[in-house]
Enzyme design. Structure first.
Site, PDB file in Angstrom:
ATOM      1  N   SER A 117      68.700 -23.611  61.187  1.00 18.73           N
ATOM      2  CA  SER A 117      67.489 -23.122  61.838  1.00 18.73           C
ATOM      3  C   SER A 117      66.501 -24.143  61.081  1.00 18.73           C
ATOM      4  O   SER A 117      66.582 -24.230  59.948  1.00 18.73           O
ATOM      5  CB  SER A 117      67.191 -21.914  61.677  1.00 18.73           C
ATOM      6  OG  SER A 117      65.753 -21.399  62.130  1.00 18.73           O
ATOM      7  N   TYR A 155      66.030 -14.807  55.987  1.00 20.44           N
ATOM      8  CA  TYR A 155      66.731 -15.327  57.280  1.00 20.44           C
ATOM      9  C   TYR A 155      66.580 -16.980  57.043  1.00 20.44           C
ATOM     10  O   TYR A 155      68.130 -17.431  57.123  1.00 20.44           O
ATOM     11  CB  TYR A 155      66.023 -15.227  58.478  1.00 20.44           C
ATOM     12  CG  TYR A 155      66.445 -15.876  59.906  1.00 20.44           C
ATOM     13  CD1 TYR A 155      67.562 -15.100  60.338  1.00 20.44           C
ATOM     14  CD2 TYR A 155      65.971 -17.030  60.307  1.00 20.44           C
ATOM     15  CE1 TYR A 155      68.218 -15.762  61.876  1.00 20.44           C
ATOM     16  CE2 TYR A 155      66.601 -17.693  61.296  1.00 20.44           C
ATOM     17  CZ  TYR A 155      67.591 -17.022  62.038  1.00 20.44           C
ATOM     18  OH  TYR A 155      68.124 -17.520  63.085  1.00 20.44           O
ATOM     19  N   ASN A 182      63.101 -24.186  67.558  1.00 14.93           N
ATOM     20  CA  ASN A 182      62.530 -23.340  68.681  1.00 14.93           C
ATOM     21  C   ASN A 182      63.042 -23.745  70.006  1.00 14.93           C
ATOM     22  O   ASN A 182      62.456 -24.367  70.737  1.00 14.93           O
ATOM     23  CB  ASN A 182      61.040 -23.296  68.648  1.00 14.93           C
ATOM     24  CG  ASN A 182      60.296 -23.043  67.480  1.00 14.93           C
ATOM     25  OD1 ASN A 182      60.648 -21.863  66.750  1.00 14.93           O
ATOM     26  ND2 ASN A 182      59.403 -23.644  66.901  1.00 14.93           N
ATOM     27  N   ARG A 232      53.315 -25.811  66.630  1.00  7.92           N
ATOM     28  CA  ARG A 232      54.991 -25.816  66.772  1.00  7.92           C
ATOM     29  C   ARG A 232      55.640 -26.725  67.716  1.00  7.92           C
ATOM     30  O   ARG A 232      54.611 -27.192  68.716  1.00  7.92           O
ATOM     31  CB  ARG A 232      55.757 -24.505  67.235  1.00  7.92           C
ATOM     32  CG  ARG A 232      55.227 -23.262  66.353  1.00  7.92           C
ATOM     33  CD  ARG A 232      56.148 -23.179  65.206  1.00  7.92           C
ATOM     34  NE  ARG A 232      55.846 -21.885  64.668  1.00  7.92           N
ATOM     35  CZ  ARG A 232      54.565 -21.526  63.792  1.00  7.92           C
ATOM     36  NH1 ARG A 232      53.859 -22.692  63.521  1.00  7.92           N
ATOM     37  NH2 ARG A 232      54.587 -20.541  63.011  1.00  7.92           N
TER      38      ARG A 232
END
Length: 1023
Positions: A117, A155, A182, A232
């Site tokens: 991630s 995380y 994302n 983002r």
């Protein structure tokens, strides 16, 4: 044969998209996930359902696989990945990956792809590359701040740590690591707090569109987390799949970005979402929520490494991906409106304002918190059986405890709760067998040695058999530990049968709170005991209960029985008690059978003890400011000798209002009935049905008494087992109770089918059914009512049915009602409380029934002298008794004239009674009101013409049989002085009127008998 690819999380968003693409390309695919595919099932894909938190499942699913693509994780958007969830996210996801990695190496997997991630990157790397003001993240920016790295929360740290672990495995398998930025698109989470920003904003835009469509001119609010300036990049799912497949086809073992290099602000993304829903920013009111999780200020993917190594770059514009996702989500919302959506939002329509408000907001998810169950476990070897038997029962209990809680203890459920167990053992201080030590542990601790459960041993100094005292001691000790949430009363001879019972209990307590408005924990949840159907044994209570009662789980008045039903009945008064169907256990020693100790019941606990606990609970609720509605409790008691399933089914189908708690208590009075087992199997497991069976035929009164003693309700409704109730019977019962809460009870109407035969018409004409619909004839202060439909207040007055009355009936209902009427309480009429009673023996003649009733009624004369009076003339039975005495004297003295006179007196009595009844019932209208026949209004009729005459004659026979029963009852008991006394069926309610009528009828009949005898004697003298 092509390589077999395992995709973990293959029913999730990215995993399912990759699985479909591989399957379309002709690859062999196996999917491992907690759940199966919803609407995107692919026939060529092999689905394995299981939990990767279980190492055994990991080892199973990797068998035969060449490639593992690991997408499974507990993750989501900012509603999920925030500081409060750091620990559960890290521990769960890291354990899954390590177990899967070990299993893959052991199974000979050649290539392992890991879904990492963008959260591995620090919030703002040192020397961060800025492009048009956006923070652009290269793969090596993970280490830009030196050591230690600063990923986003635990995380991100789990993802980074896993990347480092995988680097240690490159000599054993090929490693591929994709850092996703994302990902969004059709099929992704969109409503449950796990959605990414594009899905969340599109959902809010579609909801706003719906609100505007419903109310043109309105301006709905539009929620944005933060001030909207966060930036983002977002990658469409199809571009993501292209990138993943390019990575798998490459030889790149280094972590690589799979993301878009175009960043937008959240405000821009929100306006894009509105545009997809055909709205402009001016059409909504933006509401900025600064108190929600926001994440980093800016993040964008730098894709030069991906372009170099994979020859891959995103091809789809963000606007196009948003448009496609909006179209898909609109269909999902339409399916929700049509009730066909696979979502678990609920059963509300999409047009429901409450649901629209809910969908216009994003959720913050708090992941698992621990809930601990304290097992209260008295253990004893005191019994006639050897100690080894005790240990065998205990081992069975331990095995069942571990088996039924395994997945919950290991976290292998979909629950957001981690469940724990703590065991509190209590052993008698002088139980030398159990206190023997093995490896430093007593026998009970040794039985738990392999469970790894925390076990605390207490010593008890109670008298043998005082199980409730042992529970109290265990509960007090467990209550000292503030981490214990639930307390469950168990025994060492119990075997738990249902998996997942801890989560079931936890969910039921939440349901109780949601449904009743009670504070969470106010209630009781009981198992279904297969060895004692219908009894709420071995209950679970919340810490709240011990808070209310100062650490006492049950009062000290209980010895070894009634403690568990006490808890259930206490919370039943607010509708906060439930026995969970399907959550089962069995009591291998005890239950409804004999126990290892003498069972000792606590007399009267359903009165004072329960009332005190109720008062304490009400005061506690008041202090908490809770207005939980107290429920009316009504138990339906049905004695049953016939055990006719269809008839009982009609009674058990009765429904009460939500404001009433109702239980059905069926007492079977024929232990040999083959239908008893059928009834037990069909209804015995229901939490609102109790079925009890007598060991012998004890009669209806004994059955009703048992029902009264089993009940803990405020009111008991007695019904015969062969009646047909009106469907709203319990609703009407509630209405009458609320109108007259001070009543001793309520008398309902009992109707009969149409009297279309001579015999059934005769029954009505004889008067024996007069009181069956007395509720239509007297409206208040009723003298008594038949028990086929009688509701009484259950209070501590000691009133039970007198078993000295015959089992077959007669007088017991009158006696019971008279005693219940004391202390100023009266019975009220409940004319709308209606049932239909069939004709006895289906309308076939049965004079013995009325004789038996008369025999029973004779007991009333001595028991209630204040309601009796002296009649000046004999009734038919007494005249016949005089005839028998005269005839006997004639036989003894050999005087034929006496015998003849006795015969003439008997014949005259019968003839006169028939003539007199014909006069009363055929030629006057004062003695019989045909409109008051106990039947439905449209069925109140009798046979006509000559049949009516015959019915009157037969009614005389019925009345004379009844009078004969009374007379024989008096004579057989030697109560001669009671001959000539009559019972006032209205117990003074109508003053002297019944007495005068009965006396006048007696005078008329006696005068006619004397006259007829005089005529007969005069005729004899002339001859």
């Amino acid at each position: 044969m092509s390589e077999l690819v395992l995709i973990t999380g293959g029913c999730g968003f990215i995993g399912s998209a990759v699985a479909r693409r591989l399957s379309q390309d002709g690859r062999r695919v196996r999917v491992a996930d907690l759940r199966g595919p919803s609407t995107d099932f692919v026939a060529d894909i092999e689905y394995r359902l299981g939990d990767l938190r279980d190492a055994a499942f990991c080892a199973q699913v990797v068998q035969g696989c060449d490639i593992v693509m690991h997408f499974a994780a507990n993750m989501g958007g900012m509603g999920t990945i925030h500081a409060a969830n750091d620990i559960p996210l890290y521990s769960e996801n890291h354990a899954i990956t390590i177990q899967l990695l070990d299993a893959s190496v052991a199974a000979g997997v050649s290539r392992f792809m890991y879904a990492s991630s963008a959260c591995v990157y620090p919030e703002l790397p040192v020397d961060a590359q800025l492009v048009d003001g956006d923070v652009v993240l290269r793969e090596d920016d993970v280490w830009a701040r030196g050591t230690p790295p600063q990923p986003q929360g635990l995380y991100g740290l789990d993802k980074l740590n896993t990347e480092l672990v995988l680097a240690q495995y490159t000599d054993r398998l090929q490693v591929r690591i994709a850092r996703f930025h994302n990902i969004f698109g059709p099929g992704g989470a969109w409503y449950n707090g796990r959605e990414k920003a594009p899905a969340a904003l599109l959902r809010k835009a579609l909801v706003a569109r719906r609100i505007v469509d419903q109310d043109p001119g309105s301006k709905p609010t539009f929620e944005i987390w933060g001030d909207g300036t966060q930036r983002r990049s977002f990658l469409y799912i199809e571009d993501c799949v292209d990138g993943v497949l390019a990575l798998m086809a490459s030889d790149c073992s280094a972590p690589i970005n799979i993301g878009s290099d175009r960043a937008v602000s959240i405000q821009e993304l929100a306006e894009m979402a509105l545009n997809c829903a055909a709205l402009a920013p001016r059409d909504v009111v933006f509401v900025y929520e600064d108190d929600k999780p926001l994440g980093v200020a800016a993040r964008n993917s730098e894709n030069s490494f991906a372009l170099e190594r994979l020859r891959w770059a995103p091809r789809r514009r963000l606007e196009d991906g948003m448009s496609a996702t909006c179209t898909w989500m609109a269909r999902e919302l339409d399916r929700l409106r049509e009730g066909s959506s696979s979502s678990n939002i609920g059963s509300q329509s999409y047009d429901d304002p409450a649901l629209l408000r809910r969908l216009s907001k994003s959720q913050v998810i708090d992941l698992p918190h621990s809930v601990t169950f304290a097992i209260l476990l008295p253990v004893t070897s005191r019994s006639s059986a050897p100690g080894a038997s005790c240990l065998e029962n205990l081992r069975c209990f331990v095995a069942s405890l571990m088996q039924t809680t395994r997945n919950e203890r290991l976290g292998l459920t979909n629950s957001d709760v981690l469940f724990c167990l703590k065991v509190y053992i209590l052993i008698d201080y002088d139980d030398d067998f159990l206190l023997q030590t093995r490896s430093g542990m007593n026998q009970v601790e040794y039985a738990f040695r392999e469970t790894e459960l925390p076990v605390k041993t207490l010593l008890g100094y109670h008298e043998p058999g005082r199980v409730c005292g042992l529970w109290r001691q265990c509960a007090r000790k467990a209550y000292e530990d503030p981490t214990n949430t639930y307390f469950i009363l168990l025994g060492d001879d119990v075997e738990l049968l249902s998996d997942g019972w801890m989560s079931t209990v936890h969910e039921r307590f939440q349901q109780i709170s949601n449904q009743t408005g009670a504070p969470l924990g106010f209630g009781c949840v009981a198992f279904e005991d297969v060895t004692f159907p219908g009894m709420p044994t071995f209950p679970v209570v919340h810490r709240t209960h011990l808070d209310m009662f100062g650490g006492d789980v049950i009062p000290d008045v209980f010895v070894n029985q009634d403690g568990d039903p006490y808890l259930f009945q206490l919370y039943r008064r607010w509708g906060c008690a439930t026995m969970v169907e399907g959550m089962r256990l069995q009591n291998n020693v005890g239950g409804s059978a004999a126990a290892r100790y003498d069972k000792q019941w606590t007399a009267g606990w359903t009165y004072d003890v329960l009332d005190r606990a109720t008062a304490i609970s009400e005061e506690w609720l008041k202090r908490k400011g809770c207005s939980v509605e107290r429920k009316l409790t009504i138990d339906v008691v049905v004695p049953s000798f016939r055990v006719q399933i269809p008839l009982l089914t009609r009674i058990l189908a009765l429904k009460s209002s939500p404001a009433v708690s109702t239980m059905f208590i069926i007492v079977i009075d024929d232990p040999t009935s083959p239908n008893a087992a059928i009834l037990e199997e069909t209804y015995g497991h229901l939490p609102n049905v109790r079925i009890r069976t007598h060991s012998a035929n004890l009669g209806a009164s004994a059955s009703r008494n048992r029902g009264l003693q089993e009940s803990a309700a405020e009111w008991v409704l007695f019904l015969d087992d062969d009646i047909q109730p009106e469907p709203d019977l319990l609703l009407k019962a509630e209405k009458y109770v609320r109108a007259h809460p001070e009543a001793a009870g309520f008398v309902g109407n009992v109707f009969f089918p149409k009297a279309d035969t001579i015999y059934t018409s005769a029954i009505h004409l004889s008067g024996v059914t007069y009181f069956w619909n007395i509720a239509e004839k007297i409206h208040s202060d009723l003298p008594w009512g038949v028990t086929a439909n009688l509701m009484v207040r259950r209070n501590k007055d000691g009133v039970l049915f007198d078993l000295r009355f015959p089992k077959t009936g007669g007088g017991e209902d009158i006696d019971f009602c008279v005693r219940k009427r004391r202390d100023g309480f009266v019975f009220f009429a409940a004319p709308e409380l209606r049932v239909v009673h069939p004709w006895w023996r289906n309308g076939r003649r049965d004079y013995a029934r009325f004789y038996g009733w008369g025999f029973g009624d004779s007991n009333l004369l001595k028991k209630w002298p204040e309601f009796t009076y002296r009649d000046y003339t004999p009734n038919s039975a007494e005249f016949l008794f005089i005839s028998v005495i005269i005839a006997t004297a004639g036989i003894i003295t050999r005087r034929l004239d006496l015998i003849v006179f006795a015969v003439e007196l008997a014949l005259s009595t019968v003839i006169v009674n028939v003539i007199h009844d014909m006069y009363r019932l055929l030629y006057t209208t004062t003695s019989f009101d045909f409109d008051k026949i106990p039947g439905r209004p449209d069925e109140r009729q009798l046979v006509e013409g000559p049949s009516r005459v015959l019915a009157v004659v037969e009614s005389t026979v019925i009345r004379m049989f009844s009078e004969a029963g009374k007379t024989v009852g008096i004579v057989t008991k030697g109560e001669w002085r009671l001959l000539g006394r009559r019972f006032d069926w209205f117990i003074g309610r109508w003053h002297d009127l019944p007495k005068r009528n009965e006396r006048w009828n007696g005078v008329e009949r006696t005068s006619l008998i004397i006259l007829l005898l005089a005529l007969v004697l005069g005729s004899s003298l002339k001859k």
